[in-house]
Write a protein that holds these residues in place. Structure first.
Motif, short mmCIF file in Angstrom:
data_model
loop_
_atom_site.label_atom_id
_atom_site.label_comp_id
_atom_site.label_asym_id
_atom_site.label_seq_id
_atom_site.Cartn_x
_atom_site.Cartn_y
_atom_site.Cartn_z
N ILE A 318 0.84 -1.21 0.00
CA ILE A 318 0.00 0.00 0.00
C ILE A 318 0.87 1.26 0.00
O ILE A 318 0.63 2.19 -0.77
N VAL A 319 1.89 1.30 0.85
CA VAL A 319 2.71 2.51 0.90
C VAL A 319 3.50 2.68 -0.40
O VAL A 319 3.77 3.82 -0.82
N HIS A 320 3.86 1.57 -1.04
CA HIS A 320 4.54 1.63 -2.34
C HIS A 320 3.63 2.29 -3.38
O HIS A 320 4.03 3.24 -4.07
N GLU A 321 2.40 1.77 -3.51
CA GLU A 321 1.51 2.30 -4.54
C GLU A 321 1.10 3.74 -4.26
O GLU A 321 0.92 4.54 -5.19
N LEU A 322 0.97 4.11 -3.00
CA LEU A 322 0.63 5.50 -2.68
C LEU A 322 1.79 6.44 -2.97
O LEU A 322 1.58 7.58 -3.40
N ALA A 323 3.02 5.99 -2.77
CA ALA A 323 4.17 6.84 -3.12
C ALA A 323 4.18 7.14 -4.62
O ALA A 323 4.63 8.21 -5.05
N HIS A 324 3.65 6.21 -5.40
CA HIS A 324 3.55 6.44 -6.85
C HIS A 324 2.67 7.63 -7.19
O HIS A 324 2.78 8.18 -8.30
N GLN A 325 1.78 8.03 -6.31
CA GLN A 325 0.94 9.18 -6.63
C GLN A 325 1.81 10.41 -6.89
O GLN A 325 1.44 11.28 -7.68
N TRP A 326 2.96 10.47 -6.24
CA TRP A 326 3.94 11.53 -6.51
C TRP A 326 4.90 11.09 -7.62
O TRP A 326 5.13 11.85 -8.57
N PHE A 327 5.44 9.88 -7.51
CA PHE A 327 6.50 9.40 -8.40
C PHE A 327 5.91 8.41 -9.40
O PHE A 327 5.83 7.21 -9.15
N GLY A 328 5.48 8.94 -10.54
CA GLY A 328 4.87 8.11 -11.57
C GLY A 328 3.56 8.71 -12.05
O GLY A 328 3.28 8.75 -13.24
N ASP A 329 2.73 9.18 -11.09
CA ASP A 329 1.43 9.71 -11.46
C ASP A 329 1.49 11.23 -11.64
O ASP A 329 1.19 11.73 -12.72
#
Length: 467
Positions: A318-329
């Motif tokens: 979960i913390v990995h995919e949420l970090a993607h909201q900044w890095f990737g999204d």
């Protein structure tokens, strides 16, 4: 001075003749040319399209789970970046019924996954236009070595569909300029049988049931890459609210999944707020999750505002995919060679989370990962700064990317490192970036020449010595 009736009639005829001549000149405008069929990504040359910039997608999809049929109507608002005689759309396998440009029927041809649209008149450079495509068929997932050997894209479930499209599967369910360099706002309207819920990106604008059908309208105003769009449909338990920091949250969970274990809602709320402190303000209008009963997918994806999980996942996922909201999204890659900027940063966030929770320092996580892989391991053979298409999601892109960031942190110190991260997300917010841009910014913040560090950790195919 008033004109006579005959003079007025002559004036109108002259105006009509002038307009007709102008239309003819537009139809045959000199210098107009077709938009390119791709943006030139070295891994996916035909993804995306040249000659225009997509600004907004209005997607309407009607889905029938028993047959698997989708009927769609997509309107794309775009701005021409050249004088266009024709332009392309990406669409895989689905059949096109009609295409209009600014309300007028347009000719179109098809070659594989490329639709070439020829409007009645040239679209001038800088002009906004709308293209509407009516289409339908049975979307099929993609497969192959790229995404862990798994199917991905539009995938049927027991009660609906699981939609996770990285890197090139958005065009399996809607026509688009299917490349992360061409981001746009989205309205997504989902029509499915009553009792099902369609979950998508952004905020829920409206939801109702009528005549045995269920309707949801979702809107994301912030720019989004096509691969991050979803229209996941099924039976869901929905919980909404706000995080302690005040960010709206929407979590949809398949009721057949076992309760207990990880608290998806609670971890999502906590991690969204924490990353907002570390990485800069949360970039979107809502946070959340979609947890569906789709174990055969074997992966999760950072669909914008609502990461999608193929089962109840652990806290670190979960913390990995949420970090993607900044890095990737929010900060997306300019092309897919730079994928470590997404996956390395999200993987490093897992180490930062453990450090935040007092379980293990990021340094100790780095050493453990480094020591776990001998020098002859295939892990070290991928040059993660340019990993190649079929190995763009290799484990090295994730973990060696995280290692690179820890080495950088220890080289430049915590003060500069934790200044660098939110500055990176601020400078490239809602845009696209490259590895070289990150290196230059790291050097500017630290005042150091870092070429040797990044050359060693990103662009060699051997196990680096510890610094």
């Amino acid at each position: 001075m008033a004109l006579s009736r005959s003079a007025r009639r002559g004036s109108r005829l002259l105006a009509l003749a002038t307009a007709a001549a102008a239309a003819t000149s537009i139809a045959a405008a000199p210098g107009a040319s077709p938009g390119a069929p791709g943006v030139g990504d070295p891994y996916f040359p035909n993804l995306g399209n040249g000659g225009y910039d997509a600004l907004h997608y209005d997607l309407g999809v009607r889905y029938d789970p028993p047959s698997g049929r989708l009927d769609g109507r997509t309107t794309i608002t775009a701005r021409a970046t050249q004088d266009l005689s024709s332009f392309n759309l990406d669409l895989q396998k689905l059949e096109v019924t009609s295409i209009t440009v600014d309300g007028k029927r347009a000719a179109f041809t098809r070659a594989g996954d490329e639709i070439t649209v020829t409007p009645k008149y040239t679209i001038r450079d800088g002009r906004q236009f709308k293209v509407t495509v009516v289409y339908g068929g049975v979307p099929l997932p993609l497969s192959g070595p790229i995404v862990f050997g798994s199917d991905y894209g539009w995938m049927k479930t027991k009660d609906g569909v699981f939609v996770a499209c990285e890197p090139n599967a958005a065009s399996t369910w809607f026509p688009s300029s299917d490349h992360p360099s061409d981001k746009a706002a989205f309205d997504i309207r989902i029509d499915s049988p009553a009792g099902l819920t369609g979950v998508s990106n952004g905020r829920l604008i409206d939801s109702w049931e009528k005549d045995g059908r269920s309707y949801q309208h979702w809107r994301t105003k912030k720019p989004m890459a096509t691969y991050l769009a979803t229209a996941t449909i099924g039976k869901f338990n929905v919980r909404t609210g706000t995080t302690p920091g005040g960010i709206p949250i929407y979590v949809a969970t398949d009721p057949v999944l076992p309760t207990g274990g990880v608290d998806v809602y609670g971890v999502t709320a906590e991690a969204t707020d924490y990353w907002s402190e570390v990485f800069g303000p949360y970039p979107f209008e809502e946070t959340g999750a979609i947890v569906d009963d789709m174990p055969q997918a074997g992966f999760s994806l950072e669909t914008q505002t609502k990461p999608i999980y193929s089962a109840v996942r652990n806290e670190t996922t979960i913390v990995h995919e949420l970090a993607h909201q900044w890095f990737g999204d929010s900060v997306s890659v300019k092309d897919w060679r730079h994928i470590w900027l997404n996956e390395g940063f999200a993987s490093y966030s897992q180490w930062l989370w453990d450090e935040h929770k007092g379980r293990r320092s990021a340094h100790d996580s780095f050493i453990a990962a480094y020591n776990a892989r001998p020098a002859d391991s295939p892990f070290w053979k991928v040059k993660i700064g340019d990993p190649q298409r079929d190995t763009m999601f290799a484990q090295g892109v994730y973990t060696r990317g995280a290692m690179t960031l820890q080495v950088l942190r220890e080289r430049i110190g915590d003060d500069d490192f934790f200044e660098l991260l939110p500055l990176w997300t601020k400078l490239h917010r809602y845009g696209n970036a490259t590895t070289d841009a990150f290196i230059r910014l790291a050097e500017k913040v630290s005042g150091e020449d870092l070429d040797d560090l990044f050359q060693t950790w990103l662009f060699t195919d051997t196990k680096p010595a510890l610094p």
